[in-house]
Design an enzyme around this catalytic site. Structure first.
Site, PDB file in Angstrom:
ATOM      1  N   LEU A  19       0.775  -1.142  -0.110  1.00 57.79           N
ATOM      2  CA  LEU A  19      -0.056  -0.176  -0.022  1.00 57.79           C
ATOM      3  C   LEU A  19       0.935   1.192   0.096  1.00 57.79           C
ATOM      4  O   LEU A  19       0.719   2.262  -0.612  1.00 57.79           O
ATOM      5  CB  LEU A  19      -0.898  -0.093   1.367  1.00 57.79           C
ATOM      6  N   GLY A 433      21.677  18.237  17.914  1.00 59.15           N
ATOM      7  CA  GLY A 433      22.504  16.881  17.618  1.00 59.15           C
ATOM      8  C   GLY A 433      22.713  16.600  16.266  1.00 59.15           C
ATOM      9  O   GLY A 433      24.100  16.629  15.874  1.00 59.15           O
ATOM     10  N   TRP A 562      10.229   3.737  22.454  1.00 57.84           N
ATOM     11  CA  TRP A 562      10.251   3.439  20.958  1.00 57.84           C
ATOM     12  C   TRP A 562      10.540   2.125  20.490  1.00 57.84           C
ATOM     13  O   TRP A 562      10.696   1.627  19.197  1.00 57.84           O
ATOM     14  CB  TRP A 562      10.943   4.558  20.231  1.00 57.84           C
ATOM     15  N   CYS A 644      11.272  16.872  22.685  1.00 55.44           N
ATOM     16  CA  CYS A 644      10.456  17.214  21.412  1.00 55.44           C
ATOM     17  C   CYS A 644       9.113  17.792  21.532  1.00 55.44           C
ATOM     18  O   CYS A 644       8.045  17.587  20.778  1.00 55.44           O
ATOM     19  CB  CYS A 644      10.395  16.033  20.270  1.00 55.44           C
ATOM     20  N   HIS A 695      11.071  21.702  11.476  1.00 56.79           N
ATOM     21  CA  HIS A 695      10.224  20.837  10.666  1.00 56.79           C
ATOM     22  C   HIS A 695       9.677  21.307   9.322  1.00 56.79           C
ATOM     23  O   HIS A 695       9.022  20.759   8.609  1.00 56.79           O
ATOM     24  CB  HIS A 695       8.993  20.350  11.506  1.00 56.79           C
TER      25      HIS A 695
HETATM   26  N1  GLN Z   1      19.981  14.499  19.206  1.00 54.95           N
HETATM   27  C1  GLN Z   1      18.917  14.114  18.346  1.00 54.95           C
HETATM   28  C2  GLN Z   1      18.993  14.767  16.917  1.00 54.95           C
HETATM   29  O1  GLN Z   1      19.627  15.726  16.983  1.00 54.95           O
HETATM   30  C3  GLN Z   1      17.466  14.354  18.964  1.00 54.95           C
HETATM   31  C4  GLN Z   1      16.428  14.164  18.088  1.00 54.95           C
HETATM   32  C5  GLN Z   1      14.818  14.114  18.872  1.00 54.95           C
HETATM   33  O2  GLN Z   1      14.935  14.568  19.744  1.00 54.95           O
HETATM   34  N2  GLN Z   1      14.109  13.638  17.866  1.00 54.95           N
HETATM   35  O3  GLN Z   1      18.638  14.375  16.031  1.00 54.95           O
HETATM   36 ZN    ZN Z   2      13.583  16.990  19.389  1.00 59.71          ZN
END
Ligand code: GLN
Ligand code: ZN
Length: 756
Positions: A19, A433, A562, A644, A695
């Site tokens: 899909l 990071g 996760w 996040c 984003h």
């Molecule tokens: N250290 C990770 C990065 O910069 C953190 C990512 C995250 O918080 N989703 O990709």
């Molecule tokens: Zn993040």
């Protein structure tokens, strides 16, 4: 016709992700809708066949979706947001709502309860007017099922959950309640399928329900039952005892309850018994990948059957199987001993079949008894096998003391030492990071995995990427650098691959949203760290510069949340084991001269239980895991963490107790409104509220970020603030990353000048 087994939904993306690929082709124009529909209908047929082949009494109908079943419901109810009504073509409109188009931003998407599936959030407002109902998808899928000779139940998200997940205010709900019920009533009346059970999914009833919700619930199902003869309700992910007490007094037929994640449902059995209703016993775990404990299930079923006659019981999955991968038959690389303890969707169908034979069947069904014995043996082996249990890990767990969870000195004393050590300007600039994971980097990794390039070449290329990344950061004047995470495929997988007790599937895909799938790591055994995981990359990066390079680790709670986590011990214990491994890494880093270390807890909040009463317990062990992994830091080692999201109001005390010296968070999209909580509670540690949204590819100007920093300064004092993007940069391209970071640094200089 009544049935004795049921599934509340089956995965739909296709075991080869058919899909997904068909959708992507459709979106890029290489196939038409008819071809997409062909793939979809062959998947539905295949999934029904799987269910029937396992003797499932009632296959799931309308659990399929081209993108999301909440979106399907929005269409069916005539609840499309007005802003999409200018799109005349229904297919174009459907995908515009899902993904946006040139003229429309997509509908918001968020997590389906505490799973990793994401649904599209209905957009309701006070004056909202529903359009005409649109039952065609449901009718079509139902007709197909009948034509092929399947017995099934139609699955639909129920009105209480629809409202709860639309996140609209009580007022709007009150105004729209009657109109919504009218839509639902019209929809089910139009189904021309009076013989078929409709199962309304109401997981919202497993959350904290108010008295008001409960009275609406009663009205809703009394009303719906007037329009359709065979209505059932399913709740899951928790118990729903309050709602059950109401639903037994409505004319519904069957209540499907989750006995895996809501064992408290057992308390509702007497009520259900008296009501004369049928009970769907959700006992096969729809959210995890381990074999079912048949002995335990039989025991539970017998207990239930002592109050409710067997004729009124249905054995079912705890929730839809959407949350697990397809079939272990596709996993060729997993160790046989491990595979024997696992169960994906198709294996779960067989488990239902076995339970049915054992519970409803005759006492001397040889085949079933054999399978039962085998199940017992596999579980017995798992209890003792060295593959799953490591005495050294056990020993270490037993020697944890309360002081292991505490830094040597309090924050105030630590931060003074750290300031002296790092000697940073006010409003220090840094990143979260990762730097862009370009196609080149990903290709390199694939080639290395395939064996077409050597370890040496791979390492050299990654070193080169790290070197240019450090050079770039120096060139724009960032204060605290990172190595860029080029060696990491994913922030959890990278660590899992380096830890004992983790396995990785090759086909364990689970739909996250639309065409996107994830392949969660599998934590099956005691976790330990055979050797340092990040030390080399961090020290290499540090050797290239005189500026501070921040070490980068993923925290224990995020790794846990996760992954598919073993179910033979409490999650808290697994988290503690991971925490010990991360703790050793923190210690190795600081001994290796990396004195600033970030421990990401991106998914800390995701693990919160659905019910308030269980929050405290989670907070306790999640907090302890984080502390255990970080408290080994010496006073002048600075611990950062990153999260996040931006909603901290309800968890701020826990965030505070994590005792990180610096926390970076995602406030760029919500403005400073949400930052106020840090001020209100007198949070003293340093904070890096993201000053721009990573984003989106948009590059904010220096001017814009300067204003943003000034706005932050109205909430928190300069000596408490860091300046950084709001998350890692791995999904961005280099062009926009360079431009945005340059502007960020420039903005910071301007603010510093203004302040001095
Ligand atoms: N250290 C990770 C990065 O910069 C953190 C990512 C995250 O918080 N989703 O990709
Ligand atoms: Zn993040």
């Amino acid at each position: 016709m009544t049935h004795t087994t049921a599934v509340l939904g089956f995965p739909r993306i296709g075991e080869k992700r058919e899909l997904k690929f068909a959708l992507e082709k459709f979106w890029n124009g290489s196939i038409g809708f008819a071809e997409l529909e062909e793939t979809a209908s062959s998947l539905r047929l295949r999934h029904w066949n799987y269910q029937r082949a396992s003797g499932i009494g009632s296959v799931a109908i309308n659990d399929f979706s081209l993108y999301d079943n909440m979106l399907d419901l929005i269409v069916a109810l005539g609840a499309e947001p007005e802003r999409f009504l200018d799109i005349a073509d229904p297919i174009g409109r459907y995908f515009a709502m899902a993904r946006g188009d040139a003229a429309h931003t997509a509908m918001a998407m968020t997590k389906w309860f505490n799973t990793n599936y994401h649904y599209l959030v209905p957009e309701l407002h006070g004056g909202f007017r529903f359009g005409t109902i649109n039952p065609s998808k449901i009718i079509r899928e139902h007709r197909d099922a009948i034509e092929y000779g399947f017995h099934g139940s139609i699955h639909l998200i129920g009105p209480i959950t629809f409202f709860a997940l639309s996140k609209c205010s009580e007022d709007i709900r009150a105004a729209l309640f009657d109109p919504l019920l009218e839509q639902y009533a019209a929809l089910i009346e139009s189904l021309e399928s009076i013989e078929t059970e409709i199962v309304f999914h109401e997981p919202a009833l497993s959350c904290n329900v108010s008295g008001n919700d409960l009275s609406l619930l009663k009205i809703a199902y009394e009303e719906l039952c007037k329009h359709y003869g065979r209505i059932s309700v399913a709740t899951y992910f928790e118990h729903s005892c309050e709602a059950t007490a109401v639903l037994v007094h409505t004319p519904i037929e069957t209540l499907y309850l989750d006995f895996v994640y809501g064992p408290e449902n057992i308390h509702s059995i007497p009520l259900i018994a008296r009501s004369g209703k049928r009970l769907g016993v959700g006992i096969i775990d729809g959210r995890n990948i381990w074999i079912n404990d048949m002995e335990d299930s039989l025991h539970q079923l017998e207990t239930i059957a002592s109050l409710i006659p067997k004729e009124r019981l249905v054995i079912s999955t705890s929730c839809s199987l959407l949350h697990v991968p397809y079939s272990l038959g596709n996993e060729e690389l997993l160790a046989e001993e491990l595979k024997q303890t696992m169960s994906y969707a198709r294996e779960k169908l067989s488990e239902l079949e076995l339970l049915k034979s054992l519970f409803f069947g005759s006492q001397n069904d040889e085949k079933a008894l054999l399978a039962y014995a085998e199940n017992k043996q596999r579980l017995q082996e798992r209890r003792t096998s060295t593959m799953f249990h490591d005495p050294q890990v056990q020993y270490r767990l037993n020697s944890i003391t309360p002081t292991d969870l505490k830094r040597s000195s309090v924050y105030k004393e630590r931060i003074a030492l750290q300031h002296r050590r790092f000697n940073l300007p006010i409003l220090p600039t840094t990143t979260i990071g990762s730097f862009p994971q370009t196609a080149d980097i990903r290709k390199l990794r694939q080639e290395f995995k395939k064996g077409t390039i050597s370890m040496e070449t791979y390492t050299q290329e990654l070193r080169q990427a790290t070197r240019s990344c450090i050079e770039f950061q120096e060139s724009i004047g960032l204060d605290v650098l990172v190595h860029g995470e080029f060696e990491r495929n994913d922030m959890v997988e990278y660590f899992g691959e380096r830890l004992n007790g983790f396995a990785f599937s090759t086909q364990g895909w689970v739909q996250s949203y639309g065409s996107r799938c994830v392949k969660p790591p599998i934590i099956y055994g005691d976790v330990s760290r055979p050797e340092p995981m990040t030390l080399e990359w961090s020290t290499y990066a540090q050797s290239l510069t005189s500026k501070t390079v921040k070490g980068m680790l993923t925290g224990p709670v995020t790794i846990l949340n996760w992954s598919f986590v073993r179910n033979d011990q409490p999650r808290s214990l697994t988290a503690t084991q991971i925490a010990l491994a991360i703790r050793d890494e923190v210690d190795d880093l600081q001994k290796g001269g990396i004195k600033m270390i970030q421990v990401d807890e991106a998914a800390f909040k995701e693990g919160y239980p659905l019910r308030n009463v269980k929050r405290e317990e989670y907070e306790q062990w999640a907090l302890h895991s984080f502390l255990l992994s970080t408290a080994v830091a010496e006073d002048d080692t600075q611990i950062h963490t990153h999260m996040c999201y931006s909603e901290f109001t309800d968890i701020i005390r826990t965030i505070e107790a994590m005792d990180a010296d610096v926390i970076s968070i995602e406030t760029s999209r919500s403005g400073n409104r949400l930052l106020h909580i840090f001020k209100e509670v007198g949070y003293t540690q340093e904070v890096g509220p993201g000053v721009y949204d990573i984003h989106s590819p948009r590059v904010p100007s220096a001017q814009e970020m300067e204003e943003q920093i000034h706005a932050l300064l109205e909430v928190l004092p300069a000596d408490q603030l860091w300046v950084n993007p709001d998350c890692g940069l791995k999904t961005r391209g280099w062009g926009e990353t360079e431009a945005a970071l340059r502007n960020m640094v420039e903005a910071t200089y301007a603010v510093r000048t203004a302040l001095s």
